[in-house]
Enzyme design. Structure first.
Site, mmCIF file in Angstrom:
data_model
loop_
_atom_site.group_PDB
_atom_site.id
_atom_site.type_symbol
_atom_site.label_atom_id
_atom_site.label_comp_id
_atom_site.label_asym_id
_atom_site.label_seq_id
_atom_site.Cartn_x
_atom_site.Cartn_y
_atom_site.Cartn_z
ATOM 1 N N HIS A 105 17.102 -22.107 71.767
ATOM 2 C CA HIS A 105 17.274 -20.977 70.856
ATOM 3 C C HIS A 105 18.581 -21.112 70.095
ATOM 4 O O HIS A 105 19.527 -21.722 70.587
ATOM 5 C CB HIS A 105 17.247 -19.641 71.622
ATOM 6 N N HIS A 107 21.475 -18.745 68.175
ATOM 7 C CA HIS A 107 22.003 -17.399 67.933
ATOM 8 C C HIS A 107 22.441 -17.285 66.478
ATOM 9 O O HIS A 107 23.125 -18.180 65.965
ATOM 10 C CB HIS A 107 23.262 -17.156 68.783
HETATM 11 P P1 AMP Z 1 22.317 -18.493 75.990
HETATM 12 O O1 AMP Z 1 23.575 -18.202 76.768
HETATM 13 O O2 AMP Z 1 22.582 -19.227 74.715
HETATM 14 O O3 AMP Z 1 21.250 -19.153 76.842
HETATM 15 O O4 AMP Z 1 21.805 -17.103 75.518
HETATM 16 C C1 AMP Z 1 20.672 -16.457 75.994
HETATM 17 C C2 AMP Z 1 20.628 -15.162 75.244
HETATM 18 O O5 AMP Z 1 19.373 -14.588 75.435
HETATM 19 C C3 AMP Z 1 21.680 -14.145 75.703
HETATM 20 O O6 AMP Z 1 22.471 -13.774 74.566
HETATM 21 C C4 AMP Z 1 20.847 -12.986 76.256
HETATM 22 O O7 AMP Z 1 21.410 -11.719 75.956
HETATM 23 C C5 AMP Z 1 19.524 -13.199 75.541
HETATM 24 N N1 AMP Z 1 18.340 -12.728 76.254
HETATM 25 C C6 AMP Z 1 17.983 -12.968 77.528
HETATM 26 N N2 AMP Z 1 16.786 -12.417 77.808
HETATM 27 C C7 AMP Z 1 16.360 -11.822 76.666
HETATM 28 C C8 AMP Z 1 15.203 -11.065 76.318
HETATM 29 N N3 AMP Z 1 14.233 -10.815 77.187
HETATM 30 N N4 AMP Z 1 15.117 -10.584 75.039
HETATM 31 C C9 AMP Z 1 16.093 -10.819 74.145
HETATM 32 N N5 AMP Z 1 17.218 -11.529 74.419
HETATM 33 C C10 AMP Z 1 17.356 -12.022 75.661
#
Ligand code: AMP
Ligand code: ZN
Length: 156
Positions: A105, A107
């Site tokens: 993903h 951001h």
């Molecule tokens: P990362 O640290 O780059 O893996 O970021 C994962 C991101 O996904 C974090 O910013 C979380 O807040 C977000 N996240 C986790 N679960 C969900 C969800 N079910 N819906 C939306 N965002 C999520």
């Protein structure tokens, strides 16, 4: 598919399939864009490929390009159409880099207030009001996202 997680245990795969709740801003045949539930600032988005790859380092070039083209469209529209003076576009790859969800993903974080890199770690829980506001903000711009991405993938 390499890296496919068995048994439907990946939360972002479930979101992509419409089987887990998310506030979807945009989707097409290869990507989905939805609101992060712990935004750094209002409008913090995540761009994911529909297919499962653990991280940016695992995705094939075409998938990575598609996801980043979408992130670029969002960054441009945040600046040009929505008036965000700054935007962070970030992909974390691997646990030491802070990756927590192991479905690739990107951001996209509009920076309304500033604060730069240091304040990227200050989060709040997404509220329903905030989610509604962000979805409203993006509704008229969905077509422009698609147009930008299609332009990036036109032959020649
Ligand atoms: P990362 O640290 O780059 O893996 O970021 C994962 C991101 O996904 C974090 O910013 C979380 O807040 C977000 N996240 C986790 N679960 C969900 C969800 N079910 N819906 C939306 N965002 C999520
Ligand atoms: Zn997945």
């Amino acid at each position: 598919m390499p890296g496919q997680m068995a048994g439907g245990g990946c939360i972002f795969c479930n979101i992509a399939r419409g089987e887990a709740p998310a506030h979807i801003v945009y989707e097409d045949d290869s990507v989905a864009v939805f609101l992060d539930i712990y935004p750094v600032e209002k409008g913090h988005l995540l761009v994911i490929p529909r297919s499962h790859y653990e991280s940016v380092a695992d995705a094939p070039p075409r998938v990575a390009a598609r996801v980043f083209a979408t992130a670029a469209a969002l960054a441009r529209l945040y600046r040009e159409a929505l008036g965000a003076p700054g935007v962070n576009v970030v992909a974390n790859s691997g646990r030491p880099a802070g990756q927590e969800v192991f479905h690739f993903h990107v951001h996209v974080i509009p920076r309304w207030r500033g604060g730069g890199w240091r304040t990227l770690f200050m989060r709040h829980r997404l509220t329903e009001d905030e989610a509604r506001e962000v979805l409203e903000m993006w509704r008229p711009l969905r077509g422009s996202i698609g147009e930008y991405v299609r332009g990036a993938f036109m032959p020649g």
